[in-house]
Design a protein around this motif. Structure first.
Motif, PDB file in Angstrom:
ATOM      1  N   VAL A 189      32.814  50.022  41.581  1.00  0.00           N
ATOM      2  CA  VAL A 189      33.387  50.232  42.891  1.00  0.00           C
ATOM      3  C   VAL A 189      34.139  48.732  43.077  1.00  0.00           C
ATOM      4  O   VAL A 189      33.513  47.661  43.284  1.00  0.00           O
ATOM      5  N   ASP A 190      35.405  48.676  43.252  1.00  0.00           N
ATOM      6  CA  ASP A 190      36.231  47.537  43.367  1.00  0.00           C
ATOM      7  C   ASP A 190      35.684  46.473  42.607  1.00  0.00           C
ATOM      8  O   ASP A 190      35.277  46.597  41.380  1.00  0.00           O
ATOM      9  N   TYR A 191      35.662  45.120  43.089  1.00  0.00           N
ATOM     10  CA  TYR A 191      35.136  44.097  42.179  1.00  0.00           C
ATOM     11  C   TYR A 191      33.459  43.944  42.136  1.00  0.00           C
ATOM     12  O   TYR A 191      33.064  42.982  41.662  1.00  0.00           O
ATOM     13  N   PHE A 192      32.836  44.676  43.012  1.00  0.00           N
ATOM     14  CA  PHE A 192      31.421  44.352  43.314  1.00  0.00           C
ATOM     15  C   PHE A 192      30.622  44.557  41.997  1.00  0.00           C
ATOM     16  O   PHE A 192      30.012  43.587  41.959  1.00  0.00           O
ATOM     17  N   ASP A 240      34.158  44.663  58.088  1.00  0.00           N
ATOM     18  CA  ASP A 240      33.476  45.939  57.702  1.00  0.00           C
ATOM     19  C   ASP A 240      32.737  46.469  58.758  1.00  0.00           C
ATOM     20  O   ASP A 240      31.505  45.939  58.643  1.00  0.00           O
ATOM     21  N   GLN A 275      36.170  50.366  53.678  1.00  0.00           N
ATOM     22  CA  GLN A 275      37.086  49.575  54.607  1.00  0.00           C
ATOM     23  C   GLN A 275      38.406  49.569  53.857  1.00  0.00           C
ATOM     24  O   GLN A 275      39.272  49.425  54.457  1.00  0.00           O
ATOM     25  N   LYS A 282      41.319  43.674  36.569  1.00  0.00           N
ATOM     26  CA  LYS A 282      40.786  44.914  37.283  1.00  0.00           C
ATOM     27  C   LYS A 282      40.623  45.914  36.303  1.00  0.00           C
ATOM     28  O   LYS A 282      39.886  46.997  36.445  1.00  0.00           O
ATOM     29  N   ASP A 295      38.469  37.642  50.637  1.00  0.00           N
ATOM     30  CA  ASP A 295      37.387  38.091  51.230  1.00  0.00           C
ATOM     31  C   ASP A 295      36.569  39.334  50.537  1.00  0.00           C
ATOM     32  O   ASP A 295      36.037  40.136  51.365  1.00  0.00           O
ATOM     33  N   VAL A 296      37.014  39.288  49.175  1.00  0.00           N
ATOM     34  CA  VAL A 296      36.215  40.441  48.504  1.00  0.00           C
ATOM     35  C   VAL A 296      34.918  40.995  48.796  1.00  0.00           C
ATOM     36  O   VAL A 296      34.391  42.015  49.064  1.00  0.00           O
ATOM     37  N   MET A 297      34.039  39.726  49.156  1.00  0.00           N
ATOM     38  CA  MET A 297      32.651  40.144  49.411  1.00  0.00           C
ATOM     39  C   MET A 297      32.277  40.826  50.692  1.00  0.00           C
ATOM     40  O   MET A 297      31.075  41.319  50.750  1.00  0.00           O
ATOM     41  N   ARG A 298      33.282  40.579  51.754  1.00  0.00           N
ATOM     42  CA  ARG A 298      32.972  41.172  52.838  1.00  0.00           C
ATOM     43  C   ARG A 298      33.511  42.550  53.165  1.00  0.00           C
ATOM     44  O   ARG A 298      33.119  43.271  54.233  1.00  0.00           O
ATOM     45  N   VAL A 299      34.416  43.121  52.283  1.00  0.00           N
ATOM     46  CA  VAL A 299      35.041  44.286  52.411  1.00  0.00           C
ATOM     47  C   VAL A 299      34.391  45.387  51.623  1.00  0.00           C
ATOM     48  O   VAL A 299      34.487  45.159  50.428  1.00  0.00           O
ATOM     49  N   TYR A 347      25.829  44.364  47.087  1.00  0.00           N
ATOM     50  CA  TYR A 347      27.291  44.839  46.606  1.00  0.00           C
ATOM     51  C   TYR A 347      27.424  44.585  45.169  1.00  0.00           C
ATOM     52  O   TYR A 347      27.787  45.301  44.191  1.00  0.00           O
ATOM     53  N   TRP A 378      31.621  34.038  43.581  1.00  0.00           N
ATOM     54  CA  TRP A 378      31.243  34.717  44.809  1.00  0.00           C
ATOM     55  C   TRP A 378      30.614  33.542  45.674  1.00  0.00           C
ATOM     56  O   TRP A 378      30.680  32.260  45.569  1.00  0.00           O
ATOM     57  N   GLY A 379      29.940  33.761  46.740  1.00  0.00           N
ATOM     58  CA  GLY A 379      29.163  32.936  47.639  1.00  0.00           C
ATOM     59  C   GLY A 379      29.454  33.111  48.984  1.00  0.00           C
ATOM     60  O   GLY A 379      30.394  32.799  49.555  1.00  0.00           O
ATOM     61  N   SER A 380      28.288  33.667  49.831  1.00  0.00           N
ATOM     62  CA  SER A 380      28.526  34.266  51.086  1.00  0.00           C
ATOM     63  C   SER A 380      27.198  33.687  51.870  1.00  0.00           C
ATOM     64  O   SER A 380      26.150  33.691  51.200  1.00  0.00           O
ATOM     65  N   TYR A 431      27.036  50.449  43.849  1.00  0.00           N
ATOM     66  CA  TYR A 431      28.371  49.862  43.558  1.00  0.00           C
ATOM     67  C   TYR A 431      28.837  49.930  42.448  1.00  0.00           C
ATOM     68  O   TYR A 431      29.730  49.186  42.073  1.00  0.00           O
ATOM     69  N   THR A 449      39.888  42.913  58.008  1.00  0.00           N
ATOM     70  CA  THR A 449      39.012  42.832  56.733  1.00  0.00           C
ATOM     71  C   THR A 449      37.282  42.823  57.158  1.00  0.00           C
ATOM     72  O   THR A 449      36.621  42.514  56.298  1.00  0.00           O
ATOM     73  N   GLU A 502      26.184  40.628  50.329  1.00  0.00           N
ATOM     74  CA  GLU A 502      26.838  40.239  48.879  1.00  0.00           C
ATOM     75  C   GLU A 502      26.141  40.470  47.695  1.00  0.00           C
ATOM     76  O   GLU A 502      26.571  41.177  47.025  1.00  0.00           O
ATOM     77  N   ILE A 541      42.189  50.060  55.433  1.00  0.00           N
ATOM     78  CA  ILE A 541      43.317  49.082  55.255  1.00  0.00           C
ATOM     79  C   ILE A 541      44.577  49.994  54.548  1.00  0.00           C
ATOM     80  O   ILE A 541      45.467  49.789  55.188  1.00  0.00           O
TER      81      ILE A 541
END
Lengths: 320, 534
Positions: free
Chosen positions: B439-442, B132, A44, B408, A36-40, B430, B420-422, B436, B130, B427, A48
């Motif tokens: 920030v994390d994997y974005f 947001d 958020q 990471k 779910d990486v892309m949605r969070v 991000y 990816w792909g949404s 971003y 999960t 997306e 969690i």
């Protein structure tokens, strides 16, 4: 005394698991989110982590966990979002049935094959059994499982390809026969592997017995064949078999993990793998403790049975 | 002695008789469905272990099955109504108003009201899931059938939540809801054998088109077990990886569905020198050069990747959102062109002077490392093949497989094979927004482009979908700049991986839209239109 030792063992085990997981590079938040990486978003993620208390230092989390356990609460599984104890109990009942069946088959057939091999020492049944045991002892569980799956489920269609109940059947309509039908292949996989050491040890022991004076004496009196074993050998060869049988609880557990994976059988094994991969500490620690208790029980039963089988040990207890 | 042998033989024979007596499934030769006409058995994906509670994330891919959502997308990605009868957005983009249809009922017979919608969103916002909802300021009911959503900041992509979040009943929600869901969707849960299967039946109270199949059983099998089940005739649909299409399964056809489930190379965008707060290095002196990124992108033969690695089950990828409504078709370009790659490199001063086959400039070799998650065979094949493809152009790619946790730490300074792909344009925001960076994997490569940022902010603030789409397209390529190949070539997108299924040859699974990342549940999105073909 044994009980205190067990409790100490469990305590050390739980600390070790907590410590190892805190060293492992798995990020539990990431494991929880998964695909779910892309949605969070980052906010958020923070939420969690806070919800599950993942930001606190390991020592603090361990103490919180321990005090909960003393109140009979094993914590909540992150993956299943349910009390860990509940998840383990449910999975364990599935595994237990499977392991019990495999364990019985292993014991009975291993013992019989061992006797058979010794009786036919150096003739073809012995060679066949020895060859089989050597081959199987070096074969991985999952491979045997796949082989059985391909032959008996896919080609011949005699057995289902997996699961513990028929697909699409409501619980009320599932009969005991259905359950047994679904358990045969995984149980067979486990016992095919497990019987090798028991058969080989039984064979060796029986050969020793055959070389002894009292057997020579019995033979001289005209006794032979299976009745000879029954009257003079059984007690002597039972000890190693029983020891192996009960101390194999640990191996049974490990084998079941793989067999369950191959046959999509919903047992503790699959849960253990998942909890490890996804950093679900409450579930992982719960499963580790549960299996430790299980193995300890096996050893304890073996101890008790010794005394029953071998009167010398009962006397030893009185003296000590 | 003899007795013992007789006993063993008898025992073995007995076992065989017993086993064959149990046999109830036909072998491959005589393939017959051993189930009723209106029942299906599917092995399409992994188990949602957390249960079927939309406020915890259930149903985010495909329909939530037991619950219904306010809005839906049809197979052409157009937005249509489900529980909503109408919706509107205020001019400042911060107030969404949704009017509900008044005939919808939960499977227990109680009506679906605004209270339930408010309850659903409030629950989802607070229970550590999960989903947001950090931008949602307040959600309130206005009367029984109207709901208002107030946002902190305008966000045109908020509509995706209206499309994906299933509505739960306030009166029947509790700690055990995830295991015994009640909803207003086409199906209701009958039985869930954890770790094994899920049995569902048609919801008699459903207001929409009634599905043809009365009972569905979802088996939770690994891909190889699913293939075995298909071969043994035990399932009607099985999700499989493309490699399994090499052998055919009698009685089943292969259905492949187009996706935006993409794979692409993320390039560190800035030169090296900085470190993150955790001390991980940022930037790469080779990939920060536009010429390198463009040369890699143009040298790759995407068709060859699709044919060679995906067995033809895929499409070339040019952006993160190919074929979706906010996609800019101008981002497509002719690839597999080594000469063009060499020209781009030479123009920027990358020339092979020492004759080792690799170009260099001012003492820097055109060489960088590409990381991929080591447990993913498709990404490994893609990475290795790409390295081979760019070599003739004079670029060296060193391929390394690592765990996600290792990735990471290194992803800010090394190129990474990501996927990816949404169905949600957020997306793109991000992945490419300078907000971003790191920030994390974005946006691990620290990409930033002021113009792109401005387009994307405008897209978020847009009050109509069409307006938002236009800004998203411009962010990809506006004629002068953008994230795609013609502009900054910030990522080299490679392929979209089709989702492949084995389907009973007589089963018609309707028209499928473009699937998002994640194989499995999206196929159930149009389950009401599944039929037996004549």
């Amino acid at each position: 005394m044994k009980l205190i030792r067990l409790i100490l063992l469990l305590l050390v085990l739980s600390i070790a698991v907590f410590w190892l997981v805190s060293l492992s590079p798995i990020d539990p938040v990431q494991a929880y989110i998964g695909a779910d990486v892309m949605r969070v978003g980052p906010e958020q993620r923070q939420a969690i982590a806070e919800y599950w208390g993942l930001n606190d230092p390991p020592a603090e989390r361990y103490i919180r966990w321990l005090s909960a356990v003393l109140h009979g609460d094993l914590g909540t599984s992150m993956i299943y979002r349910a009390p860990a104890a509940e998840v383990i109990a449910e999975k364990f009942t599935h595994s237990l049935a499977l392991m019990a069946a495999a364990w019985l088959l292993t014991g009975v057939f291993g013992f019989l094959l061992g006797i058979l091999a010794a009786l036919y020492h150096n003739r073809w049944p012995d060679r066949l059994i020895t060859w089989y045991c050597y081959t199987i002892a070096s074969t991985p569980t999952f491979w045997i499982g796949l082989l059985l799956l391909v032959v008996f489920a896919v080609w011949l269609g005699w057995f289902p390809i997996g699961l513990s109940v028929p697909a699409g059947r409501l619980a009320a309509e599932v009969s005991l026969l259905d359950r047994i039908h679904h358990m045969i292949l995984p149980a067979l996989t486990l016992s095919l592997i497990g019987l090798a050491p028991i058969a080989m040890h039984t064979r060796e022991k029986l050969l020793d017995v055959f070389a002894s004076d009292y057997i020579t004496y019995a033979r001289a009196r005209g006794e032979k064949g299976f009745s000879l074993v029954l009257r003079h050998g059984l007690r002597n060869i039972a000890l190693p078999a029983v020891t192996l049988q009960f101390t194999s609880f640990g191996e049974l557990f490990g084998g079941a993990v793989l067999a369950e994976q191959v046959f999509s059988y919903p047992g503790l094994g699959q849960a253990a793998v998942q909890s490890g991969l996804r950093g679900d500490i409450p579930l992982l620690v719960g499963i580790v403790l549960c299996s430790a208790v299980f193995v300890a029980c096996g050893n304890m039963i073996a101890d008790l049975l010794y005394r029953f089988i071998d009167p010398r040990m009962r006397r030893g207890e009185g003296a000590g | 002695m003899k007795k013992l042998i007789h006993i063993s033989i008898a025992l073995i024979l007995f076992t065989f008789v017993l086993l064959s007596g149990c046999a109830s499934h036909p072998g491959e030769a005589e393939r017959e469905r051993g189930r009723a006409e209106d029942e299906l058995i599917l092995a399409i994906g992994t188990e949602p272990e957390g249960g079927f509670d939309p406020t915890l994330g259930w149903g985010r891919y495909g329909s939530p099955l037991f619950q219904s959502t306010l809005l839906k997308r049809d197979h052409e990605m157009r937005i249509t109504y489900d529980l909503a009868a109408d919706y509107s957005l205020s001019d400042d983009g911060r107030l969404w108003t949704v009017r509900l249809r008044e005939d919808a009922k939960f499977s227990d017979g109680r009506p679906v009201t605004a209270e339930d919608v408010v309850f659903t969103f409030e629950t989802a916002a607070t229970n550590g899931s999960t989903i947001d909802l950090s931008n949602l300021k307040q959600v309130r009911a206005k009367g029984s059938y109207e709901v208002e959503f107030e946002l902190h900041e305008p966000q045109s992509t908020f509509i995706t939540l209206l499309i994906s979040l299933g509505i739960v009943p306030k009166h029947a929600y509790g700690p055990n809801y995830a295991g015994q869901p009640i909803g207003s969707g086409p199906y209701q849960l009958v039985q869930w054998d954890r770790g094994q299967q899920l049995i569902v039946e048609v919801n008699p109270e459903y207001y929409g088109e009634k599905p043809f199949f009365r009972r569905l059983t979802f088996l939770f099998l690994q891909e190889d077990a699913a293939l075995a089940a298909a071969r043994a005739g035990e399932v009607d649909i099985a999700a499989i990886p493309p490699v399994y299409t090499r052998t055919s399964v009698p009685g089943m056809k292969i259905v492949d569905i187009q996706t935006v489930d993409n794979r692409g190379i993320m390039f560190p965008y800035v030169p090296s020198g900085r470190v993150t707060e955790e001390g991980y290095p940022i930037g790469n002196d080779v990939t920060s050069d536009l010429a390198i990124r463009r040369a890699v992108s143009v040298a790759i033969d995407r068709e060859a990747l699709v044919d060679g690695i995906l067995e033809g089950y895929g499409t070339p990828a040019y952006t993160i959102n190919d074929q979706l409504p906010w996609w800019n078709p101008e981002t497509v370009f002719p690839d597999g062109d080594i000469e063009e790659a060499k020209r781009i490199l030479a123009e920027a001063g990358w020339i092979d002077e020492d004759g080792d086959g690799i170009a260099e400039r001012e003492g820097v070799r055109a060489s960088f490392t590409l990381l991929y998650p080591s447990n993913d065979r498709t990404r490994q094949s893609l990475a290795l093949t790409v390295a081979d493809m760019v070599k003739p152009a004079g670029i060296e790619i060193i391929v390394e497989g690592k765990s996600w946790d290792e990735l990471k730490k290194r992803m800010h300074a090394d190129a990474v094979m990501f996927g990816w792909g949404s169905h949600d344009p957020i997306e793109m925001y991000y992945v490419y927004s300078s907000r971003y960076q790191g920030v994390d994997y974005f946006n691990p490569g620290y990409y930033s482009n002021e113009t792109v940022d401005r387009y994307m902010e405008q897209a978020l603030r847009a009050v109509s979908e069409e307006e938002a789409h236009e800004y998203w397209r411009q962010a990809q390529w506006d004629g002068e700049t953008g994230v795609s190949f013609h502009g900054d070539a910030a990522w080299a997108w490679l392929v979209n991986i089709d989702h492949v299924y084995l389907v009973h040859e007589k089963l018609d699974i309707g028209r499928q839209g473009i699937h998002p990342h994640g194989h499995g549940w999206p196929i159930t999105d149009n389950i009401a239109s599944w039929r037996w073909a004549e």
